[in-house]
Structures are given as structure tokens and as C-alpha cells.
Motif scaffolding. Sequence first.
Motif, short mmCIF file in Angstrom:
data_model
loop_
_atom_site.label_atom_id
_atom_site.label_comp_id
_atom_site.label_asym_id
_atom_site.label_seq_id
_atom_site.Cartn_x
_atom_site.Cartn_y
_atom_site.Cartn_z
N VAL A 197 -5.96 30.59 5.13
CA VAL A 197 -7.36 30.62 4.68
C VAL A 197 -7.56 31.76 3.68
O VAL A 197 -8.20 31.58 2.64
CB VAL A 197 -8.32 30.77 5.88
CG1 VAL A 197 -9.75 31.03 5.42
CG2 VAL A 197 -8.27 29.53 6.76
N ALA A 198 -7.00 32.93 3.98
CA ALA A 198 -7.14 34.08 3.08
C ALA A 198 -6.49 33.78 1.73
O ALA A 198 -7.05 34.13 0.67
CB ALA A 198 -6.51 35.32 3.72
N TYR A 255 -6.10 30.83 0.36
CA TYR A 255 -6.96 29.86 -0.33
C TYR A 255 -8.17 30.57 -0.94
O TYR A 255 -8.53 30.32 -2.09
CB TYR A 255 -7.43 28.77 0.64
CG TYR A 255 -8.56 27.94 0.07
CD1 TYR A 255 -8.34 27.09 -1.00
CD2 TYR A 255 -9.85 28.05 0.58
CE1 TYR A 255 -9.37 26.35 -1.55
CE2 TYR A 255 -10.88 27.33 0.04
CZ TYR A 255 -10.65 26.48 -1.02
OH TYR A 255 -11.68 25.76 -1.56
N GLN A 256 -8.80 31.44 -0.17
CA GLN A 256 -9.98 32.15 -0.67
C GLN A 256 -9.64 33.03 -1.88
O GLN A 256 -10.43 33.17 -2.80
CB GLN A 256 -10.60 33.01 0.45
CG GLN A 256 -11.27 32.17 1.53
CD GLN A 256 -11.71 33.00 2.73
OE1 GLN A 256 -11.22 34.11 2.95
NE2 GLN A 256 -12.62 32.45 3.52
N LYS A 257 -8.44 33.58 -1.86
CA LYS A 257 -8.01 34.44 -2.97
C LYS A 257 -7.75 33.62 -4.24
O LYS A 257 -8.00 34.08 -5.36
CB LYS A 257 -6.74 35.19 -2.55
CG LYS A 257 -6.28 36.22 -3.56
CD LYS A 257 -5.18 37.10 -2.98
CE LYS A 257 -3.93 36.28 -2.68
NZ LYS A 257 -2.80 37.14 -2.23
N GLN A 268 -8.85 30.25 -4.83
CA GLN A 268 -9.70 29.09 -5.07
C GLN A 268 -10.38 29.11 -6.44
O GLN A 268 -10.62 28.05 -7.04
CB GLN A 268 -10.75 28.94 -3.98
CG GLN A 268 -11.82 30.02 -3.94
CD GLN A 268 -12.86 29.74 -2.86
OE1 GLN A 268 -13.04 28.61 -2.44
NE2 GLN A 268 -13.53 30.79 -2.42
N ARG A 281 -8.79 22.08 -4.88
CA ARG A 281 -9.60 22.79 -3.88
C ARG A 281 -10.01 21.85 -2.75
O ARG A 281 -9.94 22.20 -1.58
CB ARG A 281 -10.87 23.39 -4.53
CG ARG A 281 -10.63 24.72 -5.21
CD ARG A 281 -11.93 25.49 -5.43
NE ARG A 281 -12.97 24.70 -6.07
CZ ARG A 281 -13.15 24.59 -7.39
NH1 ARG A 281 -12.35 25.25 -8.21
NH2 ARG A 281 -14.12 23.87 -7.88
N GLU A 326 -9.01 22.30 1.10
CA GLU A 326 -10.06 22.49 2.11
C GLU A 326 -9.95 21.44 3.22
O GLU A 326 -10.13 21.77 4.40
CB GLU A 326 -11.44 22.42 1.45
CG GLU A 326 -11.76 23.67 0.64
CD GLU A 326 -13.05 23.53 -0.19
OE1 GLU A 326 -13.70 22.46 -0.10
OE2 GLU A 326 -13.37 24.47 -0.93
#
Length: 199
Positions: free
Chosen positions: A91-92, A94-96, A98, A106, A110
Motif C-alpha cells: 500500500v505504501a 502504491y501511495q508513493k 500513484q 492505478r 487498487e
Amino acid sequence: MKNSSVFTKLALGLLVAGSVAACKQSPTGTAAAPAASSPVSGDKPTTVYVNSDSLYSKYNYAKDVNNALQSKLKAAQGDMQSKSEAFQREVADYQKNQATMAADQRQVTEQRLQREQQQLQGYQQNESAQLQDDKATQYQKVYDKVDDFVKNFAKQNGYKLVLTYSKNVQTVIYGDPSLDVTTDVVKGLNDAYAKEPVK
């Protein structure tokens, strides 16, 4: 899970059985029964009690079961933590990243993360349910061994009623120490357990 809670639950099970037995033996169901003695046998009591707190803290089989369950719980918690940390890293990441990802990429990521989260939650629920089932099964085995032993112990010693005492749940408010057969019961249980084949 702590040892005291394990023994408290086991003691409660034995306590219920002891209370039922007491109700069947005494029409009034009062706590006066422990002082009763058989008119035929003279001074030998026909009613005794077992301190279930002491019994379960000193019964080697109960201690072994508790230790095995705690090891399983610790292993399951470690496994769950490892899986959870791996998911959190995904998750981290992906957030970094995205902001630089294409919209369709994306969306796919997700959806994948959402599926993984659901799988993780399902895994956690299944593991928890399995541990609970295992705990109930193992505690029942301990209870059954104690129950069977105490029944035979009572018959061999001419006891008509065996009550249980626990500080947390009291059905016996007072019992003369001469009626306390806990030491004999624990010794008998441990001797029998020591003779069982190693599994």
C-alpha cells in the motif's frame, strides 16, 4: 491469553459440573453438604472438595495444553503480523507511486490491493476461528480427563459428592481443610499423565 484466564475457564467448567452434581445429591442444594459424613462409615466424610485453582495450576497435562496453545497463538500472531506488514508495504509503495501511474494502472492496482485486503481479513478470521476451535477441543480434553479421574477417585474412596472450589467462582464458601482432596487428585492425575505414551 494468560495462564490465569485459561485456568479460570477450566475451573468454571468443572465448577458447573460440580454444582450440577451437588444439586442432584442434595435436595436443598445448600453449601452445608461438605460437613456431612456417612453414618455408616463413622468419621470418614462422604463429601469432599477440590480446589480447582490449585488443580489446574499443578496438573501437568493442563500446563502442557496451555503451553502448546500459547505457542500456536504466538506463531499465528507472528504469521499474521508478517502478512499484514507485507500488505502495508504494498500500500505504501502504491501511495508513493500513484501520482506517476496511468489511470488504468492505478485502477488495476487498487483493485488488486482491495482483493488482497479482503483475503487478509478472511485469513485472519479463519485463523482466529481455528484457534478458538482448537482451544475449546483441548480444554475439553483436559476437563474430560479430570472428570473421569475424579469420578473414579470418588468411587475408590467412598465419596458421595465431590465439590469444586475456586476463588473467582465460589460454590463452597467454607470447607474444612480435612475435606480438601486437591493434593491427592493432582498427584493421581500427574501420575496417570506420566504413564501415558508420548505422542
